[in-house]
Design a protein around this motif. Sequence first.
Motif, mmCIF file in Angstrom:
data_model
loop_
_atom_site.group_PDB
_atom_site.id
_atom_site.type_symbol
_atom_site.label_atom_id
_atom_site.label_comp_id
_atom_site.label_asym_id
_atom_site.label_seq_id
_atom_site.Cartn_x
_atom_site.Cartn_y
_atom_site.Cartn_z
ATOM 1 N N UNK A 180 -71.298 -36.654 -8.081
ATOM 2 C CA UNK A 180 -70.124 -36.673 -6.758
ATOM 3 C C UNK A 180 -69.506 -37.656 -7.711
ATOM 4 N N UNK A 181 -68.235 -37.244 -6.247
ATOM 5 C CA UNK A 181 -66.672 -38.036 -6.374
ATOM 6 C C UNK A 181 -66.150 -37.558 -5.702
ATOM 7 N N UNK A 182 -66.531 -38.500 -4.078
ATOM 8 C CA UNK A 182 -65.720 -38.361 -2.552
ATOM 9 C C UNK A 182 -64.627 -38.916 -3.071
ATOM 10 N N UNK A 183 -63.267 -38.585 -2.383
ATOM 11 C CA UNK A 183 -61.967 -38.982 -2.382
ATOM 12 C C UNK A 183 -61.328 -37.824 -0.852
ATOM 13 N N UNK A 184 -61.656 -39.389 0.556
ATOM 14 C CA UNK A 184 -61.298 -39.232 1.690
ATOM 15 C C UNK A 184 -60.266 -39.953 1.759
ATOM 16 N N UNK A 185 -59.599 -40.279 1.275
ATOM 17 C CA UNK A 185 -58.917 -41.780 0.880
ATOM 18 C C UNK A 185 -57.729 -41.615 1.717
ATOM 19 N N UNK A 186 -56.955 -41.508 2.993
ATOM 20 C CA UNK A 186 -55.564 -41.390 2.859
ATOM 21 C C UNK A 186 -53.958 -42.091 2.633
ATOM 22 N N UNK A 187 -52.889 -41.156 2.412
ATOM 23 C CA UNK A 187 -52.000 -42.178 1.844
ATOM 24 C C UNK A 187 -51.678 -42.766 3.077
ATOM 25 N N UNK A 188 -51.080 -44.191 2.356
ATOM 26 C CA UNK A 188 -49.429 -44.562 3.531
ATOM 27 C C UNK A 188 -48.885 -45.595 2.281
ATOM 28 N N UNK A 189 -47.775 -44.832 2.050
ATOM 29 C CA UNK A 189 -46.930 -45.572 1.012
ATOM 30 C C UNK A 189 -45.779 -45.476 1.464
ATOM 31 N N UNK A 190 -44.771 -46.703 1.033
ATOM 32 C CA UNK A 190 -44.863 -47.311 -0.174
ATOM 33 C C UNK A 190 -45.557 -48.055 0.636
ATOM 34 N N UNK A 191 -47.096 -48.615 0.080
ATOM 35 C CA UNK A 191 -47.469 -49.972 0.034
ATOM 36 C C UNK A 191 -46.916 -51.009 -0.074
ATOM 37 N N UNK A 192 -46.845 -51.103 -1.924
ATOM 38 C CA UNK A 192 -45.746 -52.428 -2.130
ATOM 39 C C UNK A 192 -44.884 -52.233 -2.436
ATOM 40 N N UNK A 193 -44.329 -52.148 -1.697
ATOM 41 C CA UNK A 193 -41.990 -52.703 -1.800
ATOM 42 C C UNK A 193 -41.441 -53.850 -2.485
ATOM 43 N N UNK A 194 -40.818 -53.026 -2.987
ATOM 44 C CA UNK A 194 -39.718 -53.617 -4.441
ATOM 45 C C UNK A 194 -38.707 -54.501 -3.585
ATOM 46 N N UNK A 195 -38.857 -55.193 -2.998
ATOM 47 C CA UNK A 195 -37.501 -55.907 -2.422
ATOM 48 C C UNK A 195 -36.111 -56.155 -3.482
ATOM 49 N N UNK A 196 -36.359 -57.003 -3.891
ATOM 50 C CA UNK A 196 -35.227 -56.920 -4.956
ATOM 51 C C UNK A 196 -36.141 -57.513 -6.351
ATOM 52 N N UNK A 197 -35.585 -56.778 -7.735
ATOM 53 C CA UNK A 197 -36.148 -56.712 -9.223
ATOM 54 C C UNK A 197 -35.002 -56.593 -10.001
ATOM 55 N N UNK A 198 -34.827 -57.536 -10.824
ATOM 56 C CA UNK A 198 -33.724 -57.853 -11.818
ATOM 57 C C UNK A 198 -34.776 -58.534 -13.067
ATOM 58 N N UNK A 199 -33.492 -57.882 -14.719
ATOM 59 C CA UNK A 199 -34.161 -58.583 -15.711
ATOM 60 C C UNK A 199 -32.853 -59.008 -16.398
#
Length: 583
Positions: free
Chosen positions: A291-310
Amino acid sequence: MTPMSRGIGTPASRLGTGQSTVRSDMSRVTKEDKRAAMMGYVDLNKSVSADGTVSYREEFCGACGIIHSQPDLLHVYTSCKSCHCVLREPAELRKLYYDVPPTAPLEILFATYGDPIDPDFALDVTETCEKLVNSFTGSDRIAFKPALPADRIFGVDPYPGHNKQLRMRYRAGGTHGTLALDFDRDNKIPVPFLMLVPKTRYLRVFSAIYGHPKGATNTGRMSFDVLELVQALIDQNGGSYLSISSYTPLERLFGDPCPGYSKDLRIQYEVRSRGGSVNYAEVRGHLRKRIYISASPTVAPIIYVQTATYGITPTARRDHLDAIQKKLKKIAFMEHRIREGFRVPPEDMKLFKTKKALVEEKELFNRLPTNFVDISVKMQILADKGGIKLFLDKDSFDPNAVFGNTSPGTPKILELLLDCQGHDSERTTDSTEMMDTGYSRNFITVKKGRFNIIVDDDPETGVGIMRESLDFHTDVAQPVILITRATYGELHGNDTSKIIDVTNDIQAQVDGRTLTIEREVNLNKLFHWDPSPGKRKHLNIQYLTKGFTGNVRVREKNDCLVAGVELGYPLRAPPDDDDFVIN
């Protein structure tokens, strides 16, 4: 090229008695009138006669004084092409049909074909699109093929030698939408297109605004209402799923309400709950199929990258030096206590022994020049792949390989500002609100995170080694899959004593967004009971996917969204094995 002649905007025969399209008063406007309107002293778009009748001049832009060249096409070309001020809101056409009963599953209200921005090179093709819809039995779809050029369908090429766009405003099942289909310079659509009227809609969009982060001005500038355009994207995916890629050119789809300014796409939505039922047979206490039930709705972007530097930025350097200084102050306090004869707690001795390394690192970071790269786009891609979690393992993730080595041989800082918008970032809904399915909505809590992770280079291989892992995850308030009823026992038996309720046991197996029960699991042990020893039994599960209500806001950069938008239930093809359930 001279502009082509146009016909009437909305067919009056479909609007019913007493309703008609908006007529513009083409009275003469002097330069003094335009100057006064632009300074805000008078409103040339609105006038009131002696008997109190209010009339509008929608084709005149009170912001810049430009006259709309094709006022009969204002239902599609709603804004001034000079200053992008909205002359006629898209909602005006929807208002005309509030009390008009539908005559077909798919009704074409207004359609144009030509340049997507300049109405001088477009024509009204409403009647032709109506005939295309009526050519299908049931009048519930519309289709275009690359083999049949649009100039043959519409009888003319409104803008020879240029790419064109078909904009078609329609009503399907009481829901309004606007299709925007691109055609090349040869009037051919790149790929075959087919849209069917959705039978069910599990994704509802209440509003969609594209423009300046602060919204529209009082004069109707800086933001566009793109609700119908977004709704058409949903209808193309079956009525329950929205996907806007981070590579989609937004100006051609939505237009540009404020050139040169940052823009946001803001969507207020509701993902409705939906249910399902599955039935699995067992053999000797074990399932015949996994049994593998995947009935999940998607909501994206859930994680939003405001700023990112390296690399080394002024803010990252300051924050890291402040953290070092706090540790040195604590060490100085320990030294003072030692001089006074007090003992240092064993748990503080580890920090006490790092004084020399901290002093050297402080001197090093004071000398390092500012040098960094913006990695927001790459980090957003990693966040989108992770879904509800962003995890970078310090033992396996190499920042130098992914982001590039900005300063070989010296330490760098991975600086991130992350934001989980939740499912109600605008705080416009009640957390106890009931959905139309009778169940309360689910939600993800708002969460923010800031990370400054030091990265050292391996002296031999040059691999970037993170001093700590990056772990940022969102919190789901409740399991997405709700087991409404689950029974285990004989399938066709009349003896209810040989059927047991295992709802709570199955709900305990739900892991957030999925339900998995392997074939190796002994059901009799899982449920602590064998209701019918020696007989074939079935496990029946009825479940409900909890919906979401909220808002999503994504920033635009270089004519594309910084993160792809996904809402609703994705249309995924199931794997080869038939024990995989997607509802």
